[in-house]
Design an enzyme around this catalytic site. Structure first.
Site, PDB file in Angstrom:
ATOM      1  N   ASP A  52      -8.652  -5.290  -6.176  1.00 27.82           N
ATOM      2  CA  ASP A  52      -8.351  -3.921  -5.343  1.00 27.82           C
ATOM      3  C   ASP A  52      -8.740  -2.920  -5.870  1.00 27.82           C
ATOM      4  O   ASP A  52      -8.590  -2.567  -7.297  1.00 27.82           O
ATOM      5  CB  ASP A  52      -6.751  -3.874  -5.266  1.00 27.82           C
ATOM      6  CG  ASP A  52      -6.041  -2.908  -4.570  1.00 27.82           C
ATOM      7  OD1 ASP A  52      -7.244  -1.943  -4.074  1.00 27.82           O
ATOM      8  OD2 ASP A  52      -5.179  -2.809  -4.079  1.00 27.82           O
ATOM      9  N   HIS A  67      -7.761  -4.682  -1.562  1.00 31.96           N
ATOM     10  CA  HIS A  67      -6.618  -4.022  -1.120  1.00 31.96           C
ATOM     11  C   HIS A  67      -5.905  -4.587  -0.039  1.00 31.96           C
ATOM     12  O   HIS A  67      -4.829  -4.630   0.358  1.00 31.96           O
ATOM     13  CB  HIS A  67      -6.998  -2.373  -0.871  1.00 31.96           C
ATOM     14  CG  HIS A  67      -5.915  -1.718  -0.635  1.00 31.96           C
ATOM     15  ND1 HIS A  67      -4.480  -1.596  -1.606  1.00 31.96           N
ATOM     16  CD2 HIS A  67      -5.098  -0.974   0.300  1.00 31.96           C
ATOM     17  CE1 HIS A  67      -3.506  -0.886  -1.241  1.00 31.96           C
ATOM     18  NE2 HIS A  67      -3.890  -0.463   0.161  1.00 31.96           N
ATOM     19  N   SER A  84       0.723  -1.228   0.216  1.00 28.12           N
ATOM     20  CA  SER A  84       0.070   0.070  -0.117  1.00 28.12           C
ATOM     21  C   SER A  84       0.922   1.150   0.040  1.00 28.12           C
ATOM     22  O   SER A  84       1.502   1.505  -0.714  1.00 28.12           O
ATOM     23  CB  SER A  84      -1.092   0.032   1.304  1.00 28.12           C
ATOM     24  OG  SER A  84      -1.851   1.148   1.070  1.00 28.12           O
TER      25      SER A  84
END
Length: 517
Positions: free
Chosen positions: A461, A498, A238
């Site tokens: 995601d 995600h 991330s």
């Protein structure tokens, strides 16, 4: 005439509109606002009749709905208000079971800000070898602490507990793993909730604007302190995936392998929009008080809503379809405007759990740093120029380097919802769709052409869509990198969106371990 019309006409006429009395909004000064005043003011608005009275059952065709979700928020504000009369309601975000690096050397930031000194909180696992060449620097996501794995000092499981340890993804029998709380955070590193050494007051929104690169420079100060000349690997997911790439671009000679999971080489409009929305919700909470809330009630309602928005982007629709569907928490009850569907209760719980676990100002600053991220050459050159100008001001003895002014920039003409020639599909196509990465980004990632790089993306995601990881890989290839590895986990492998990097030990962890070995 319909029977319903006759019934409707038999009810009393509705109340006349109540004229609301205007009230003056007081802009908070540098000093923290008085908590008791703001809380009493909100109570007085409810008690002076400035709001429309709720109609009694005999005056209304239907009873008024109840709002237990709002009652809970008001009760929390009252509790925090009572606590503030003592030591203050702002929670302690860290248990203090980490190591601390303190730098007395000032840190110049990309947008001209200056930290006269700073701390970096960090934790380590494994043993540093004699050559100090077995170090893996693990970068975190936006709101994570340095506690990636349990330690003797803090046995609480970390956010990457199953990925770190003997024989695991980050094998502590081989590697010395370092994880830091990023600059700007609230888990031990210097951030908005830290005391400014210049005046003894908390920075609040006097804290300077940050970039991802600023965070990385602070991390490398720590590495200098530890005597680590070169990393075996830079690993992150991330926001950490952004940091991992930035570390290689800023310090190509000091970074070995690079792992970027669910990250990007530059922030894109959708992600920026979602983070902007979170910031706006948070800043509209009256308790935020333009950042000066540390001696008052923290903006827990804004934080809760911001986290709910974020949670929507962290997981995927297909997962929620399977997990929640259209089920309601209690089908026997009449629908309500408070959380009713299971998915609503899930989001409500996520927001409630987070709202006092993280500093609101840290969320604002770090999320903005993510928005500003761009490894294209044009931005790198602009930043280099900004830093040189700021350094020149410092050398000349100027005290304030950065310009903290801001204006609300709006277009002269309203935005048109119809597509224009400048927004055609061909022009907006990503690198993965056109087969050609932007030249500016290719030039910006040129320092990584000789590095071994692993890029992992997840098809489900929506915050960092898989095409953004394909863009990284294809840009590196066009920059001359012949060893880049790219893995994309399809919906048949993971529906966790995600958050896959936190959950999928087999596919994410397995790929990283193989790459590092």
């Amino acid at each position: 005439m319909s029977p319903l019309n006759g019934v409707a006409r038999s009810f009393p006429r509705p109340f006349q509109a109540v004229t609301r009395r205007p009230f003056r909004v007081v802009q908070p000064a540098i000093a923290c606002p008085s908590n008791s005043r703001s809380f009493n003011h909100s109570r007085s608005l409810r008690s002076t009749g400035s709001q429309s009275p709720a109609p009694s059952p005999r005056d209304s065709s239907n009873p008024a709905l109840s709002f237990p979700c709002l009652d809970a928020q008001e009760a929390k504000s009252a509790l925090l208000s009572a606590r503030s009369l003592g030591s203050g309601p702002e929670p302690s975000y860290t248990a203090g079971h980490h190591e601390r690096f303190h730098s007395d050397e000032p840190l110049l930031l990309d947008w001209g800000g200056l930290l006269p000194e700073f701390d970096i909180a960090y934790e380590t696992w494994g043993q540093l070898n004699e050559k100090k060449d077995n170090v893996i620097l693990l970068h975190t996501g936006l709101s994570a602490s340095s506690h990636a794995h349990s330690t003797e000092a803090n046995p609480k499981p970390g956010w990457w507990e199953k990925f770190i340890g003997p024989g695991k993804t980050l094998d502590t029998d081989k590697y010395f793993v370092i994880c830091t709380n990023v600059l700007g955070g609230c888990y031990g590193s210097t951030g908005p909730s830290t005391v400014d050494p210049s005046d003894g007051k908390k920075y609040a929104t006097r804290f300077p604007i940050l970039t991802i690169e600023d965070m990385v420079r602070a991390q490398f100060r720590l590495l200098d302190h530890l005597g680590v000349r070169k990393l075996y690997a830079s690993v992150g997911s991330s926001m950490g995936g952004m940091q991992s790439l930035a570390a290689g671009v800023l310090f190509p000679e000091r970074v070995g392998k690079i792992v970027s999971i669910s990250g990007c080489a530059r922030s894109h409009p959708y992600s920026i929009a979602m983070r902007h929305t979170q910031r706006q919700v948070l800043m509209m909470d009256p308790n935020w008080a333009r950042g000066f809330y540390y001696d008052s009630i923290p903006p827990h309602s804004g934080m809760k809503l911001a986290r709910e928005i974020a949670t929507v982007t962290y997981r995927s629709g297909p997962e929620w379809e399977k997990r929640f569907g259209r089920k309601r928490a209690d089908p026997s009850k009449q629908p309500a405007l408070c959380p009713d569907f299971l998915i609503e209760t899930y989001l409500d719980h996520a927001g409630e759990k987070f709202c006092l676990e993280y500093d609101a100002n840290s969320l604002l600053y770090i999320s903005k740093a993510m928005d500003l991220f761009d490894l294209g050459l044009t931005q790198q050159l602009a930043t280099k120029k900004q830093r040189a100008e700021a350094q020149a001001k410092i050398s000349s003895g100027t005290n304030t380097v950065n310009d903290a002014s801001c204006s609300l920039t709006l277009p002269e003409q309203p935005y048109q919802e119809q597509p224009s020639a400048s927004t055609s599909a061909e022009q907006s196509a990503s690198a993965s769709e056109t087969g050609s990465a932007p030249n500016d980004l290719v030039a910006g990632l040129a320092p990584l052409k000789d590095h071994q790089v692993l890029v992992i993306g997840v098809a489900s995601d929506i915050l960092f869509p898989a095409w953004q990881q394909r863009e990284i890989a294809e840009t590196l290839i066009q920059a001359g990198n012949k060893t880049v590895e790219h893995i994309e986990l399809g919906n048949d492998v993971s529906l966790f969106g995600h958050d896959t990097f936190l959950l999928d030990v087999k596919n994410v962890g397995g790929a990283v371990r193989k790459f590092l070995d």
